[in-house]
Design a protein around this motif. Structure first.
Motif, PDB file in Angstrom:
ATOM      1  N   ALA A  26       0.854  -1.189   0.000  1.00 57.47           N
ATOM      2  CA  ALA A  26       0.000   0.000   0.000  1.00 57.47           C
ATOM      3  C   ALA A  26       0.887   1.235   0.000  1.00 57.47           C
ATOM      4  CB  ALA A  26      -0.913   0.010   1.217  1.00 57.47           C
ATOM      5  N   HIS A  27       0.563   2.189  -0.864  1.00 56.55           N
ATOM      6  CA  HIS A  27       1.337   3.424  -0.980  1.00 56.55           C
ATOM      7  C   HIS A  27       0.462   4.592  -0.550  1.00 56.55           C
ATOM      8  CE1 HIS A  27       4.714   1.598  -3.302  1.00 56.55           C
ATOM      9  NE2 HIS A  27       3.766   0.718  -3.595  1.00 56.55           N
ATOM     10  N   VAL A  28       0.912   5.283   0.477  1.00 50.62           N
ATOM     11  CA  VAL A  28       0.195   6.441   1.006  1.00 50.62           C
ATOM     12  C   VAL A  28       0.863   7.700   0.472  1.00 50.62           C
ATOM     13  CG1 VAL A  28      -0.373   7.762   3.083  1.00 50.62           C
ATOM     14  CG2 VAL A  28      -0.593   5.269   3.084  1.00 50.62           C
ATOM     15  N   GLN A  29       0.079   8.554  -0.143  1.00 54.24           N
ATOM     16  CA  GLN A  29       0.583   9.803  -0.698  1.00 54.24           C
ATOM     17  C   GLN A  29      -0.065  10.967   0.023  1.00 54.24           C
ATOM     18  OE1 GLN A  29      -0.187  10.312  -4.900  1.00 54.24           O
ATOM     19  NE2 GLN A  29       0.378  12.487  -4.869  1.00 54.24           N
ATOM     20  N   VAL A  30       0.766  11.871   0.548  1.00 55.28           N
ATOM     21  CA  VAL A  30       0.254  13.114   1.128  1.00 55.28           C
ATOM     22  C   VAL A  30       0.971  14.320   0.538  1.00 55.28           C
ATOM     23  CG1 VAL A  30      -0.501  12.069   3.288  1.00 55.28           C
ATOM     24  CG2 VAL A  30       1.820  12.949   3.109  1.00 55.28           C
ATOM     25  N   LEU A  31       1.933  14.093  -0.353  1.00 50.93           N
ATOM     26  CA  LEU A  31       2.590  15.184  -1.061  1.00 50.93           C
ATOM     27  C   LEU A  31       1.803  15.478  -2.333  1.00 50.93           C
ATOM     28  CD1 LEU A  31       6.327  14.114  -0.698  1.00 50.93           C
ATOM     29  CD2 LEU A  31       5.116  15.873   0.596  1.00 50.93           C
ATOM     30  N   GLY A  32       1.397  16.718  -2.455  1.00 52.62           N
ATOM     31  CA  GLY A  32       0.579  17.096  -3.615  1.00 52.62           C
ATOM     32  C   GLY A  32      -0.897  16.820  -3.398  1.00 52.62           C
ATOM     33  N   ARG A  33      -1.234  15.602  -3.034  1.00 47.49           N
ATOM     34  CA  ARG A  33      -2.622  15.245  -2.752  1.00 47.49           C
ATOM     35  C   ARG A  33      -2.607  14.041  -1.817  1.00 47.49           C
ATOM     36  NH1 ARG A  33      -4.995  11.104  -6.309  1.00 47.49           N
ATOM     37  NH2 ARG A  33      -3.329  10.086  -7.473  1.00 47.49           N
ATOM     38  N   VAL A  34      -3.749  13.740  -1.236  1.00 46.56           N
ATOM     39  CA  VAL A  34      -3.875  12.574  -0.361  1.00 46.56           C
ATOM     40  C   VAL A  34      -4.470  11.440  -1.177  1.00 46.56           C
ATOM     41  CG1 VAL A  34      -4.842  11.632   1.764  1.00 46.56           C
ATOM     42  CG2 VAL A  34      -4.206  14.050   1.647  1.00 46.56           C
ATOM     43  N   ALA A  51     -11.884  10.897   6.452  1.00 46.93           N
ATOM     44  CA  ALA A  51     -10.947   9.773   6.476  1.00 46.93           C
ATOM     45  C   ALA A  51      -9.657  10.162   5.770  1.00 46.93           C
ATOM     46  CB  ALA A  51     -11.567   8.553   5.814  1.00 46.93           C
ATOM     47  N   ARG A  52      -9.774  10.918   4.703  1.00 48.95           N
ATOM     48  CA  ARG A  52      -8.597  11.432   3.999  1.00 48.95           C
ATOM     49  C   ARG A  52      -7.784  12.348   4.914  1.00 48.95           C
ATOM     50  NH1 ARG A  52      -9.120  16.522   0.299  1.00 48.95           N
ATOM     51  NH2 ARG A  52      -9.401  17.198   2.450  1.00 48.95           N
ATOM     52  N   VAL A 124       4.975   5.415   2.821  1.00 49.88           N
ATOM     53  CA  VAL A 124       4.426   6.767   2.971  1.00 49.88           C
ATOM     54  C   VAL A 124       5.386   7.730   2.293  1.00 49.88           C
ATOM     55  CG1 VAL A 124       3.660   8.535   4.599  1.00 49.88           C
ATOM     56  CG2 VAL A 124       3.354   6.105   5.158  1.00 49.88           C
ATOM     57  N   ASP A 125       4.913   8.462   1.296  1.00 59.12           N
ATOM     58  CA  ASP A 125       5.814   9.312   0.519  1.00 59.12           C
ATOM     59  C   ASP A 125       6.447  10.412   1.357  1.00 59.12           C
ATOM     60  OD1 ASP A 125       3.551  10.919   0.832  1.00 59.12           O
ATOM     61  OD2 ASP A 125       3.424  11.490  -1.283  1.00 59.12           O
ATOM     62  N   LEU A 126       5.738  10.925   2.357  1.00 62.19           N
ATOM     63  CA  LEU A 126       6.305  11.981   3.188  1.00 62.19           C
ATOM     64  C   LEU A 126       7.495  11.462   3.990  1.00 62.19           C
ATOM     65  CD1 LEU A 126       6.189  14.872   4.238  1.00 62.19           C
ATOM     66  CD2 LEU A 126       4.564  14.113   5.974  1.00 62.19           C
ATOM     67  N   ALA A 127       7.385  10.249   4.510  1.00 62.26           N
ATOM     68  CA  ALA A 127       8.503   9.663   5.248  1.00 62.26           C
ATOM     69  C   ALA A 127       9.719   9.492   4.342  1.00 62.26           C
ATOM     70  CB  ALA A 127       8.092   8.320   5.844  1.00 62.26           C
ATOM     71  N   ALA A 128       9.494   9.037   3.117  1.00 61.65           N
ATOM     72  CA  ALA A 128      10.594   8.881   2.174  1.00 61.65           C
ATOM     73  C   ALA A 128      11.207  10.232   1.818  1.00 61.65           C
ATOM     74  CB  ALA A 128      10.104   8.171   0.917  1.00 61.65           C
ATOM     75  N   ALA A 129      10.361  11.256   1.696  1.00 61.06           N
ATOM     76  CA  ALA A 129      10.866  12.591   1.378  1.00 61.06           C
ATOM     77  C   ALA A 129      11.744  13.135   2.500  1.00 61.06           C
ATOM     78  CB  ALA A 129       9.697  13.540   1.114  1.00 61.06           C
ATOM     79  N   ALA A 151       6.052  19.890  -4.822  1.00 61.47           N
ATOM     80  CA  ALA A 151       6.362  21.184  -4.223  1.00 61.47           C
ATOM     81  C   ALA A 151       5.808  21.341  -2.817  1.00 61.47           C
ATOM     82  CB  ALA A 151       5.835  22.305  -5.112  1.00 61.47           C
ATOM     83  N   ALA A 152       4.708  20.670  -2.490  1.00 59.63           N
ATOM     84  CA  ALA A 152       4.037  20.940  -1.220  1.00 59.63           C
ATOM     85  C   ALA A 152       3.227  19.736  -0.770  1.00 59.63           C
ATOM     86  CB  ALA A 152       3.121  22.151  -1.358  1.00 59.63           C
ATOM     87  N   LEU A 153       2.842  19.772   0.504  1.00 55.87           N
ATOM     88  CA  LEU A 153       1.904  18.783   1.016  1.00 55.87           C
ATOM     89  C   LEU A 153       0.509  19.074   0.471  1.00 55.87           C
ATOM     90  CD1 LEU A 153       4.251  18.311   3.151  1.00 55.87           C
ATOM     91  CD2 LEU A 153       2.421  17.766   4.764  1.00 55.87           C
ATOM     92  N   ALA A 154      -0.338  18.084   0.574  1.00 56.36           N
ATOM     93  CA  ALA A 154      -1.733  18.275   0.189  1.00 56.36           C
ATOM     94  C   ALA A 154      -2.362  19.359   1.057  1.00 56.36           C
ATOM     95  CB  ALA A 154      -2.498  16.963   0.356  1.00 56.36           C
TER      96      ALA A 154
END
Length: 260
Positions: A26-34, A51-52, A124-129, A151-154
């Motif tokens: 599972a890939h969680v994205q919070v950079l750019g969008r959730v 939930a988002r 989690v993309d933020l952790a990797a960033a 460029a930014a978080l969601a």
């Protein structure tokens, strides 16, 4: 014992319980969008907007946070009974999105303490960033990775997420500028241009990035380009009622004089 080596190669500290291996990533994205995507790239659908928001909140708290704190963040000032009921529904909705096709609790710890469970099956993309940002400037592959970061978080209207967004927005241009300085030190002005231009795209008033870009352009024989960088920086600072620092002015005067 025979499986221990294979488990370590897959990222597990030890041979896991079969119930804790969902069989997909599972890939969680919070950079750019959730967003949440499965291993096959299929995006999960959100049943509830809150939930988002809860997922973004947990992503900026990798160590987890108390259930009461998460509930208050999502439903501030709500009647205790109403807030608890709404939060319970929201937590259940997040579990459905995040753990569809897996055992409950594989990715999401519930109880008095809430946390996204770290492991080789959850990314989690933020952790990797943040891991990339923490690497030393000049580390092989770091610049290419930084250039790919969003460029930014969601845009999530929760105080903790907003604060994390501010930290990220400041850290990324700083890291890119550090890469530009390293590139200049090893006589790679082309690399410095890539890094500094990206930093200035993120923050047009970032003076260290502008100085690095001016020096890089000058090293490449682009005196006019260095002048355009200085002019753009001056305009960006003027919008903030600021002027270039003495160091920046002195650099431009030195480059302009040398060019003449």
């Amino acid at each position: 014992g025979a499986l221990a080596g294979a488990a370590r190669l897959l990222g597990y500290e030890a041979v896991p319980d079969p119930a804790d291996t969902p069989g997909f990533e599972a890939h969680v994205q919070v950079l750019g969008r959730v967003a949440v995507t499965c291993g096959d790239g299929r995006a999960r659908e959100w049943g509830r907007a809150r939930a988002r928001d809860l997922l973004a909140l947990l992503a900026v708290h990798p160590a987890g946070l108390p259930r009461e704190a998460a509930q208050e963040a999502l439903f501030p000032g709500a009647d205790p009974g109403v807030g608890e009921r709404n939060f319970r529904v929201t937590l259940h909705a997040l579990g459905q999105v995040l753990e569809e096709g897996a055992r409950s609790g594989v990715f999401l710890e519930r109880g008095d303490w809430l946390r996204l469970r770290p492991g080789p099956d959850l990314h989690v993309d933020l952790a990797a960033a943040w891991a990339l940002l923490a690497e030393a400037a000049g580390t092989p592959g770091r610049l290419d990775g930084l250039l790919l970061l969003p460029a930014a978080l969601a845009d999530v209207d929760l105080d903790d997420v907003v604060r994390e967004a501010g930290r990220y927005a400041a850290a990324l241009p700083e890291a890119l500028t550090a890469e530009a300085e390293v590139a200049l030190a090893v006589a790679r002005p082309d690399q410095a241009v890539r890094a500094a231009e990206r930093a200035l795209n993120l923050d047009p008033a970032h003076e260290p990035a502008a100085r690095a870009l001016m020096r890089a352009h000058y090293a490449l024989g682009r005196g006019a380009a260095a002048g355009r960088v200085y002019a753009a920086l001056t305009a960006a600072l003027a919008e903030l009622d600021l002027r270039p620092l003495p160091d920046t002015q002195a650099l431009w005067q030195a480059l302009a004089g040398a060019r003449s």
